[in-house]
Design an enzyme around this catalytic site. Sequence first.
Site, short mmCIF file in Angstrom:
data_model
loop_
_atom_site.label_atom_id
_atom_site.label_comp_id
_atom_site.label_asym_id
_atom_site.label_seq_id
_atom_site.Cartn_x
_atom_site.Cartn_y
_atom_site.Cartn_z
N LYS A 143 -16.77 -6.55 7.78
CA LYS A 143 -15.66 -7.43 7.41
C LYS A 143 -14.91 -7.97 8.63
O LYS A 143 -13.89 -8.64 8.46
CB LYS A 143 -14.66 -6.67 6.52
CG LYS A 143 -15.03 -6.68 5.03
CD LYS A 143 -13.86 -6.13 4.22
CE LYS A 143 -14.04 -6.37 2.72
NZ LYS A 143 -12.89 -5.86 1.95
N ARG B 179 -1.85 -6.39 -8.36
CA ARG B 179 -0.64 -7.17 -8.12
C ARG B 179 -0.47 -8.26 -9.15
O ARG B 179 0.61 -8.49 -9.66
CB ARG B 179 -0.69 -7.80 -6.72
CG ARG B 179 -0.64 -6.79 -5.61
CD ARG B 179 -1.13 -7.36 -4.32
NE ARG B 179 -2.53 -7.75 -4.45
CZ ARG B 179 -3.32 -8.06 -3.43
NH1 ARG B 179 -2.84 -8.08 -2.22
NH2 ARG B 179 -4.57 -8.39 -3.64
N SER C 266 -2.94 -7.74 2.90
CA SER C 266 -3.23 -7.57 4.33
C SER C 266 -3.68 -8.90 4.93
O SER C 266 -3.32 -9.24 6.05
CB SER C 266 -4.34 -6.53 4.52
OG SER C 266 -3.94 -5.28 4.04
N HIS D 59 0.84 -1.21 0.00
CA HIS D 59 0.00 0.00 0.00
C HIS D 59 0.88 1.25 0.00
O HIS D 59 0.62 2.21 -0.73
CB HIS D 59 -0.89 0.04 1.25
CG HIS D 59 -1.95 -1.02 1.31
ND1 HIS D 59 -2.15 -1.83 2.41
CD2 HIS D 59 -2.88 -1.41 0.40
CE1 HIS D 59 -3.16 -2.66 2.17
NE2 HIS D 59 -3.61 -2.43 0.96
#
Length: 164
Positions: free
Chosen positions: A41, A90, A128, A17
């Site tokens: 979440k 990515r 993450s 990030h």
Amino acid sequence: MKRAVYPGSFDPPTNGHLDIIRRSSRLFDGLVVAVLENEGKSPLFSVPERVDLLRSVTAGVAGVEIQSFSGLLVNFLTKVDASVVIRGIRAVSDYEYELQMALMNRELSEHAETIFMIPAVEYTYVSSRLVKEVCRLGGDVSNLVPPTVLSRLHERLNPASRVR
Ligand code: PNS
């Protein structure tokens, strides 16, 4: 003034990030890093904690501000006077989901343009989710997150361990 928004969960912020923030901040007059308020979440860190972590790790990056948002991203874009959404890609596997979001945002607002940024190659596998999993299981993630995030991760996941 060209302003962009880099939205995400950032639970927690990673070096990937941070790399995207550094790269995109050089392309715009202002960059708003926007943390989604989505407690659904079950995040590891609360929104204020993630905002604090992002403020701390981006302190040296010019033109960056950190905010949180709820509701539609396109409404937040209008609120902060931005028309560009930054997203990091990515691998090819990210593309399908990102394409859907970009097209949905364009459907919702014809002014919303998404720019996909590619992180430094050493961060192309960092997420993450994996950082939390590896850290929870005792693995070393010190190369993958900034030091402030590392110590907060250990406090939260492995309270008995010490980070030197
Ligand atoms: O880091 P994430 O979890 O992949 O980020 C996802 C995020 C925050 C960019 C996305 O969920 C989002 O923009 N949510 C806001 C709600 C919204 O606008 N949804 C419609 C567009 S897809």
